[in-house]
Design a protein around this motif. Structure first.
Motif, PDB file in Angstrom:
ATOM      1  N   ALA A   1       0.821  -1.214   0.000  1.00 55.10           N
ATOM      2  CA  ALA A   1       0.000   0.000   0.000  1.00 55.10           C
ATOM      3  C   ALA A   1       0.854   1.263   0.000  1.00 55.10           C
ATOM      4  O   ALA A   1       0.504   2.264  -0.640  1.00 55.10           O
ATOM      5  CB  ALA A   1      -0.936  -0.011   1.206  1.00 55.10           C
ATOM      6  N   VAL A   2       1.990   1.233   0.715  1.00 51.51           N
ATOM      7  CA  VAL A   2       2.872   2.414   0.781  1.00 51.51           C
ATOM      8  C   VAL A   2       3.404   2.751  -0.603  1.00 51.51           C
ATOM      9  O   VAL A   2       3.429   3.913  -1.017  1.00 51.51           O
ATOM     10  CB  VAL A   2       4.033   2.166   1.771  1.00 51.51           C
ATOM     11  N   ASN A   3       3.814   1.711  -1.346  1.00 49.01           N
ATOM     12  CA  ASN A   3       4.315   1.931  -2.705  1.00 49.01           C
ATOM     13  C   ASN A   3       3.218   2.466  -3.620  1.00 49.01           C
ATOM     14  O   ASN A   3       3.476   3.270  -4.523  1.00 49.01           O
ATOM     15  CB  ASN A   3       4.873   0.632  -3.277  1.00 49.01           C
ATOM     16  N   ALA A   4       1.983   2.003  -3.394  1.00 49.70           N
ATOM     17  CA  ALA A   4       0.854   2.482  -4.199  1.00 49.70           C
ATOM     18  C   ALA A   4       0.643   3.978  -3.994  1.00 49.70           C
ATOM     19  O   ALA A   4       0.428   4.728  -4.952  1.00 49.70           O
ATOM     20  CB  ALA A   4      -0.411   1.706  -3.830  1.00 49.70           C
ATOM     21  N   VAL A   5       0.729   4.417  -2.740  1.00 46.48           N
ATOM     22  CA  VAL A   5       0.567   5.847  -2.440  1.00 46.48           C
ATOM     23  C   VAL A   5       1.710   6.644  -3.073  1.00 46.48           C
ATOM     24  O   VAL A   5       1.494   7.735  -3.630  1.00 46.48           O
ATOM     25  CB  VAL A   5       0.512   6.073  -0.921  1.00 46.48           C
ATOM     26  N   MET A   6       2.932   6.094  -3.010  1.00 46.33           N
ATOM     27  CA  MET A   6       4.087   6.772  -3.621  1.00 46.33           C
ATOM     28  C   MET A   6       3.908   6.886  -5.125  1.00 46.33           C
ATOM     29  O   MET A   6       4.212   7.934  -5.721  1.00 46.33           O
ATOM     30  CB  MET A   6       5.366   5.999  -3.289  1.00 46.33           C
ATOM     31  N   ALA A   7       3.397   5.815  -5.766  1.00 46.09           N
ATOM     32  CA  ALA A   7       3.157   5.859  -7.209  1.00 46.09           C
ATOM     33  C   ALA A   7       2.080   6.892  -7.549  1.00 46.09           C
ATOM     34  O   ALA A   7       2.174   7.591  -8.558  1.00 46.09           O
ATOM     35  CB  ALA A   7       2.731   4.473  -7.709  1.00 46.09           C
ATOM     36  N   PHE A   8       1.078   6.985  -6.684  1.00 44.68           N
ATOM     37  CA  PHE A   8       0.006   7.969  -6.883  1.00 44.68           C
ATOM     38  C   PHE A   8       0.559   9.391  -6.816  1.00 44.68           C
ATOM     39  O   PHE A   8       0.219  10.241  -7.649  1.00 44.68           O
ATOM     40  CB  PHE A   8      -1.069   7.751  -5.818  1.00 44.68           C
ATOM     41  N   ARG A   9       1.432   9.639  -5.848  1.00 43.27           N
ATOM     42  CA  ARG A   9       2.026  10.972  -5.722  1.00 43.27           C
ATOM     43  C   ARG A   9       2.989  11.258  -6.881  1.00 43.27           C
ATOM     44  O   ARG A   9       3.090  12.396  -7.362  1.00 43.27           O
ATOM     45  CB  ARG A   9       2.765  11.101  -4.382  1.00 43.27           C
ATOM     46  N   ARG A  10       3.706  10.222  -7.327  1.00 42.29           N
ATOM     47  CA  ARG A  10       4.614  10.400  -8.466  1.00 42.29           C
ATOM     48  C   ARG A  10       3.820  10.727  -9.727  1.00 42.29           C
ATOM     49  O   ARG A  10       4.259  11.530 -10.567  1.00 42.29           O
ATOM     50  CB  ARG A  10       5.437   9.124  -8.664  1.00 42.29           C
ATOM     51  N   LEU A  11       2.643  10.138  -9.846  1.00 43.57           N
ATOM     52  CA  LEU A  11       1.755  10.414 -10.965  1.00 43.57           C
ATOM     53  C   LEU A  11       1.394  11.895 -11.007  1.00 43.57           C
ATOM     54  O   LEU A  11       1.429  12.533 -12.068  1.00 43.57           O
ATOM     55  CB  LEU A  11       0.491   9.558 -10.808  1.00 43.57           C
ATOM     56  N   GLN A  12       1.078  12.439  -9.849  1.00 44.64           N
ATOM     57  CA  GLN A  12       0.741  13.867  -9.779  1.00 44.64           C
ATOM     58  C   GLN A  12       1.963  14.740 -10.059  1.00 44.64           C
ATOM     59  O   GLN A  12       1.863  15.786 -10.708  1.00 44.64           O
ATOM     60  CB  GLN A  12       0.168  14.188  -8.395  1.00 44.64           C
ATOM     61  N   LYS A  13       3.124  14.288  -9.560  1.00 45.84           N
ATOM     62  CA  LYS A  13       4.364  15.049  -9.747  1.00 45.84           C
ATOM     63  C   LYS A  13       4.738  15.163 -11.215  1.00 45.84           C
ATOM     64  O   LYS A  13       5.265  16.191 -11.663  1.00 45.84           O
ATOM     65  CB  LYS A  13       5.488  14.368  -8.967  1.00 45.84           C
ATOM     66  N   PHE A  14       4.447  14.106 -11.997  1.00 44.51           N
ATOM     67  CA  PHE A  14       4.790  14.099 -13.415  1.00 44.51           C
ATOM     68  C   PHE A  14       3.780  14.850 -14.269  1.00 44.51           C
ATOM     69  O   PHE A  14       3.872  14.842 -15.493  1.00 44.51           O
ATOM     70  CB  PHE A  14       4.916  12.662 -13.927  1.00 44.51           C
ATOM     71  N   GLY A  15       2.806  15.478 -13.632  1.00 45.95           N
ATOM     72  CA  GLY A  15       1.877  16.314 -14.390  1.00 45.95           C
ATOM     73  C   GLY A  15       0.602  15.630 -14.817  1.00 45.95           C
ATOM     74  O   GLY A  15      -0.231  16.246 -15.491  1.00 45.95           O
ATOM     75  N   PHE A  16       0.400  14.343 -14.426  1.00 49.52           N
ATOM     76  CA  PHE A  16      -0.838  13.662 -14.757  1.00 49.52           C
ATOM     77  C   PHE A  16      -1.918  14.070 -13.751  1.00 49.52           C
ATOM     78  O   PHE A  16      -1.664  14.163 -12.547  1.00 49.52           O
ATOM     79  CB  PHE A  16      -0.671  12.140 -14.702  1.00 49.52           C
ATOM     80  N   SER A  17      -3.107  14.293 -14.240  1.00 45.85           N
ATOM     81  CA  SER A  17      -4.235  14.566 -13.352  1.00 45.85           C
ATOM     82  C   SER A  17      -4.962  13.248 -13.099  1.00 45.85           C
ATOM     83  O   SER A  17      -5.513  12.662 -14.041  1.00 45.85           O
ATOM     84  CB  SER A  17      -5.200  15.572 -13.994  1.00 45.85           C
ATOM     85  N   PRO A  18      -4.957  12.759 -11.863  1.00 46.67           N
ATOM     86  CA  PRO A  18      -5.623  11.476 -11.579  1.00 46.67           C
ATOM     87  C   PRO A  18      -7.093  11.517 -11.987  1.00 46.67           C
ATOM     88  O   PRO A  18      -7.798  12.493 -11.733  1.00 46.67           O
ATOM     89  CB  PRO A  18      -5.468  11.321 -10.062  1.00 46.67           C
ATOM     90  N   GLU A  19      -7.534  10.426 -12.608  1.00 41.81           N
ATOM     91  CA  GLU A  19      -8.926  10.332 -13.026  1.00 41.81           C
ATOM     92  C   GLU A  19      -9.750   9.668 -11.935  1.00 41.81           C
ATOM     93  O   GLU A  19      -9.225   9.217 -10.913  1.00 41.81           O
ATOM     94  CB  GLU A  19      -9.008   9.515 -14.329  1.00 41.81           C
ATOM     95  N   LEU A  20     -11.051   9.572 -12.184  1.00 39.74           N
ATOM     96  CA  LEU A  20     -11.948   8.938 -11.220  1.00 39.74           C
ATOM     97  C   LEU A  20     -11.540   7.485 -10.981  1.00 39.74           C
ATOM     98  O   LEU A  20     -11.583   6.999  -9.847  1.00 39.74           O
ATOM     99  CB  LEU A  20     -13.390   9.020 -11.729  1.00 39.74           C
ATOM    100  N   VAL A  21     -11.116   6.789 -12.058  1.00 41.68           N
ATOM    101  CA  VAL A  21     -10.697   5.389 -11.921  1.00 41.68           C
ATOM    102  C   VAL A  21      -9.510   5.281 -10.960  1.00 41.68           C
ATOM    103  O   VAL A  21      -9.442   4.367 -10.135  1.00 41.68           O
ATOM    104  CB  VAL A  21     -10.316   4.803 -13.302  1.00 41.68           C
ATOM    105  N   THR A  22      -8.582   6.245 -11.065  1.00 40.72           N
ATOM    106  CA  THR A  22      -7.415   6.244 -10.190  1.00 40.72           C
ATOM    107  C   THR A  22      -7.822   6.417  -8.733  1.00 40.72           C
ATOM    108  O   THR A  22      -7.365   5.690  -7.849  1.00 40.72           O
ATOM    109  CB  THR A  22      -6.449   7.374 -10.587  1.00 40.72           C
ATOM    110  N   TYR A  23      -8.697   7.389  -8.492  1.00 38.42           N
ATOM    111  CA  TYR A  23      -9.155   7.625  -7.119  1.00 38.42           C
ATOM    112  C   TYR A  23      -9.927   6.416  -6.579  1.00 38.42           C
ATOM    113  O   TYR A  23      -9.786   6.051  -5.410  1.00 38.42           O
ATOM    114  CB  TYR A  23     -10.026   8.877  -7.063  1.00 38.42           C
ATOM    115  N   ASN A  24     -10.757   5.805  -7.422  1.00 40.29           N
ATOM    116  CA  ASN A  24     -11.497   4.617  -6.986  1.00 40.29           C
ATOM    117  C   ASN A  24     -10.554   3.477  -6.624  1.00 40.29           C
ATOM    118  O   ASN A  24     -10.773   2.749  -5.648  1.00 40.29           O
ATOM    119  CB  ASN A  24     -12.467   4.162  -8.072  1.00 40.29           C
TER     120      ASN A  24
END
Length: 459
Positions: free
Chosen positions: A163-186
């Motif tokens: 789970a920790v790595n998943a959160v890190m990947a989520f934050r890295r996604l935002q850092k790289f300029g991607f806007s998380p979609e609804l699927v990502t948040y779900n």
């Protein structure tokens, strides 16, 4: 009838037949097209491969590649991606990896979908380390990860317990300029909730709302479960109300979550209102909803209303399960009405259900607490399977009426079988023997239990 237009028409016909699952007719059209001089192209074969993967099996789909090569048609990246998707759907990780490697050997460059499909298959089949390596290879290649890649990666981290790595990947996604979609948040909400990180799940939900992304039914349902498990019932019910007010048609699962939460809080009337709302919205009543209400009524010792629900279950075309009857048995036992409890056991048997361990344990515990140890012993002997609770309840009941020698025999059986009863039960038997003047028997029992590696005795 040759030329580009005729091949396009051929592909349209084959595509329509494949969608209708008429693969035999689609094959006839291919044969007729060749006979008329209209040769199939890579799109024709890719359409057939997709249909065979979806409606038949992977092996039959893979055989079409040989037909392509015989016809002089070279498989392209779509061909391999379609086959990999089929292998992934049928949980065939080795075939998926082989196809990925075969692409490069045949000069076909993998694209983003190739990497995503392979990663998804490996994660689903329990090979997270290999999937992470594929992601690293993707980063080192000329193929850039997309939002779908990160969604696959985040889901894979959660499935592998990271789970920790998943959160890190989520934050890295935002850092790289991607806007998380609804699927990502779900995915994040579901994964954090399943990982027991309910606090983080609530923060992600709040972050999603602040970013302006509107939740869907899946978001609301996951959030409700998270709030209810955290015992934030009011917030969970507020989410359900918002979900209804926004016009989402809630599924049975969401309703059952709310009904169960209301029932556990003792708000049985509110739970019944929720059931009526389900019927009004055209939703079928799930047995789990009724079971939740029966549990609530039994907890309130309102057995009459609990029994009335059995008629409603029958009228709804449902059949009671073992949980239904076990709940009723437990409710009657707590009231001391053992004849009604036994009656529910008989109804369970006549319904084709064998009385389960929970029902038997409730009966033994109730009888022992009422001092009816002989009756409890007869029930105990009828049981095909027994667990630690069965023995613990019986030991307490025997000690309560001063039958310490009988209790010591059962405790010795537990020691030899490795059934770990409650420490309080062990202490009750040993102390009972000593206080009754059977100190020597207590020492023998204690020695036998030590020998079996069973006793961790605390004075």
């Amino acid at each position: 009838m040759c030329g580009k237009f005729s091949t396009l028409l051929l592909n349209i016909c084959i595509g329509s037949l494949c969608k209708a699952r008429r693969l035999d007719k689609a094959e006839f059209v291919v044969v007729d097209g060749i006979r008329l001089g209209c040769l199939p192209d890579v799109v024709t074969y890719n359409t057939l491969i997709a249909a065979y993967c979806r409606f038949v099996d992977f092996d039959q789909a893979y055989l079409i590649v040989s037909r392509m090569k015989e016809a002089g048609v070279k498989p392209d990246v779509v061909t391999y991606n379609t086959l990999m998707a089929g292998a992934s759907r049928h949980n065939l990780p080795s075939q998926c990896q082989y196809l990925f490697q075969d692409m490069s050997k045949n000069g076909v460059v993998p694209d983003e979908w190739s990497y995503n499909t392979l990663m998804h298959c490996l994660f689903n089949c329990g090979y997270p380390e290999v999937a992470f390596k594929i992601f690293s290879d993707m980063n080192s290649s000329s193929v850039s990860p997309s939002i779908i890649t990160y969604n696959t990666l985040i889901n894979g981290y959660f499935k592998s317990g990271r789970a920790v790595n998943a959160v890190m990947a989520f934050r890295r996604l935002q850092k790289f300029g991607f806007s998380p979609e609804l699927v990502t948040y779900n995915t994040m909400l579901h994964g954090l909730f399943k990982s027991g990180k309910r606090g983080q799940a609530r923060r992600i939900y709040k972050e999603m709302r602040e970013s302006g992304i509107a939740p869907n039914a899946a978001t609301y349902t996951t959030a409700m479960k998270c709030w209810f498990r955290s015992r934030n019932f009011e917030d969970g019910l507020d989410i359900f109300s918002e979900m209804m007010s926004r016009g989402y048609t809630s599924d049975v699962f969401a309703y059952c979550t709310v009904i169960s939460a209301l029932a556990k809080r003792g708000k049985t009337e509110d739970a019944r209102v929720c059931i009526r709302q389900m019927l009004k919205n055209g939703q079928g009543i799930d047995l789990a909803c009724y079971n939740a209400l029966i549990y609530a009524y039994c907890k309130e010792k309102n057995m009459n209303d609990a029994l009335l629900l059995l008629n409603e279950i029958e009228e709804a075309g449902l059949e009671c399960d073992g949980y239904t009857y076990s709940t009723l048995v437990d409710g009657f036992c707590k009231l001391g009405d053992f004849s009604s409890a036994m009656n529910q056991m008989r109804v369970m048997e006549t319904s084709g259900l064998n009385p389960n361990l929970v029902a038997y344990n409730s009966l033994i515990d109730g009888l022992c607490k009422a001092g009816m140890v002989d009756h409890a012993l007869s029930i105990f002997k009828m049981m095909r399977t027994r667990d630690s609770f069965s023995y613990s309840a019986l030991l307490h009941g025997l000690c309560k009426v001063g039958r310490f020698h009988v209790a010591s025999k059962f405790l010795l059986i537990c020691a030899r079988k490795g059934i770990n009863v409650l420490k309080s039960s062990k202490r009750a038997v040993l102390r009972g023997l000593r206080c009754s003047g059977f100190g020597r028997d207590a020492k023998k029992l204690k020695a036998a239990m030590w020998k079996a590696g069973f006793l961790h005795y605390e004075k």
